[in-house]
Design an enzyme around this catalytic site. Sequence first.
Site, PDB file in Angstrom:
ATOM      1  N   GLY A 154     110.726  28.631  13.891  1.00 24.39           N
ATOM      2  CA  GLY A 154     109.571  28.443  14.758  1.00 24.39           C
ATOM      3  C   GLY A 154     109.753  27.303  15.741  1.00 24.39           C
ATOM      4  O   GLY A 154     110.746  26.568  15.701  1.00 24.39           O
ATOM      5  N   SER A 155     108.766  27.139  16.617  1.00 26.69           N
ATOM      6  CA  SER A 155     108.889  26.179  17.721  1.00 26.69           C
ATOM      7  C   SER A 155     108.951  24.733  17.238  1.00 26.69           C
ATOM      8  O   SER A 155     109.719  23.922  17.777  1.00 26.69           O
ATOM      9  CB  SER A 155     107.725  26.360  18.699  1.00 26.69           C
ATOM     10  OG  SER A 155     106.475  26.157  18.048  1.00 26.69           O
ATOM     11  N   THR A 156     108.141  24.385  16.234  1.00 19.91           N
ATOM     12  CA  THR A 156     108.174  23.008  15.732  1.00 19.91           C
ATOM     13  C   THR A 156     109.477  22.742  15.003  1.00 19.91           C
ATOM     14  O   THR A 156     110.064  21.656  15.116  1.00 19.91           O
ATOM     15  CB  THR A 156     106.964  22.748  14.807  1.00 19.91           C
ATOM     16  OG1 THR A 156     105.763  23.153  15.470  1.00 19.91           O
ATOM     17  CG2 THR A 156     106.861  21.269  14.464  1.00 19.91           C
ATOM     18  N   ASP A 171     109.657  22.978   7.257  1.00 15.31           N
ATOM     19  CA  ASP A 171     109.211  24.175   7.965  1.00 15.31           C
ATOM     20  C   ASP A 171     107.813  23.946   8.520  1.00 15.31           C
ATOM     21  O   ASP A 171     107.129  22.980   8.144  1.00 15.31           O
ATOM     22  CB  ASP A 171     109.219  25.382   7.017  1.00 15.31           C
ATOM     23  CG  ASP A 171     109.287  26.716   7.749  1.00 15.31           C
ATOM     24  OD1 ASP A 171     109.271  26.724   8.993  1.00 15.31           O
ATOM     25  OD2 ASP A 171     109.365  27.755   7.066  1.00 15.31           O
ATOM     26  N   ALA A 203     103.901  25.857   9.878  1.00 14.82           N
ATOM     27  CA  ALA A 203     102.881  26.747   9.324  1.00 14.82           C
ATOM     28  C   ALA A 203     102.040  27.294  10.463  1.00 14.82           C
ATOM     29  O   ALA A 203     101.891  26.653  11.509  1.00 14.82           O
ATOM     30  CB  ALA A 203     102.001  26.002   8.325  1.00 14.82           C
ATOM     31  N   GLY A 230     104.415  34.006  11.314  1.00 13.77           N
ATOM     32  CA  GLY A 230     104.178  34.388  12.700  1.00 13.77           C
ATOM     33  C   GLY A 230     105.452  34.765  13.434  1.00 13.77           C
ATOM     34  O   GLY A 230     105.440  35.611  14.326  1.00 13.77           O
ATOM     35  N   GLU A 284     111.897  32.332   4.306  1.00 10.87           N
ATOM     36  CA  GLU A 284     111.233  31.034   4.176  1.00 10.87           C
ATOM     37  C   GLU A 284     110.735  30.829   2.754  1.00 10.87           C
ATOM     38  O   GLU A 284     110.873  29.740   2.184  1.00 10.87           O
ATOM     39  CB  GLU A 284     110.068  30.951   5.170  1.00 10.87           C
ATOM     40  CG  GLU A 284     110.516  30.847   6.626  1.00 10.87           C
ATOM     41  CD  GLU A 284     109.392  31.004   7.618  1.00 10.87           C
ATOM     42  OE1 GLU A 284     109.625  30.716   8.809  1.00 10.87           O
ATOM     43  OE2 GLU A 284     108.279  31.410   7.228  1.00 10.87           O
ATOM     44  N   LYS A 304      96.557  23.400  13.424  1.00  8.62           N
ATOM     45  CA  LYS A 304      96.882  24.341  12.336  1.00  8.62           C
ATOM     46  C   LYS A 304      96.103  24.052  11.048  1.00  8.62           C
ATOM     47  O   LYS A 304      96.129  24.862  10.130  1.00  8.62           O
ATOM     48  CB  LYS A 304      98.386  24.300  12.045  1.00  8.62           C
ATOM     49  CG  LYS A 304      99.284  24.572  13.261  1.00  8.62           C
ATOM     50  CD  LYS A 304      99.083  25.958  13.811  1.00  8.62           C
ATOM     51  CE  LYS A 304      99.908  26.210  15.056  1.00  8.62           C
ATOM     52  NZ  LYS A 304     101.346  26.218  14.812  1.00  8.62           N
TER      53      LYS A 304
END
Length: 221
Positions: A29-31, A81, A83, A96, A103, A121
């Site tokens: 994911g982006s983060t 990770d 969320a 998503g 994961e 979030k």
Amino acid sequence: MTRDELKQQVAQAALKHVVEDKVVGVGSGSTVNLFIDALATIKGRIEGAVAASEASAERLKKHGIRVFDLNSVSELPVYVDGADEITEHLHMIKGGGGALTREKIIAAVATKFVCICDASKLVPVLGKYPLPIEVIPMARGYVGREMLKRKSQPVLREGFKTDNGNLILDCHGLTILDPSALEAELNSIAGVVTNGLFARRGADVLLLGAPGGFQTLKRKG
């Protein structure tokens, strides 16, 4: 601060949880992409990483970080990770990006699960974000009907296959008051690989990016 700046903040903060000379688990994911970029600055101090998605593995390799197969790793001190939704009890909805199964496997192996995300979030109750369910292709219709029985509207994620070659049903309209029970119930449906509830194995630590500075929440008990 912008949302991207908040994500950058927690990505940097997560480096403090990385154990030197060990393998680190990396989500997707982006983060997490920002965390991978930050991890590159200390790559000489870690043995390498295991990745929850092919995209994350490629990003790690581009930074010159060695990527291990999880089966070759005997211990994983920490997994980092993001969320899609998370509660103060550190129960999450993830998936998503479609990497929920890998994961969940890496989270199960890791000694400590560190979640990184921005304050948007954090929610009181899970379910506003549609719950992803990874399904074997032939079970798509059956699982969809089972979700309709549970007052949820399943929507096939069009044009998408997981890294495992399966499909994703994004299930709308759920109000999830008992995440652990629902996680187990949905995983018992024939044809479900796993669902995006991370409650039975939630996060141990949440690094939450907020305009006034990041906050650290720890799992109670």
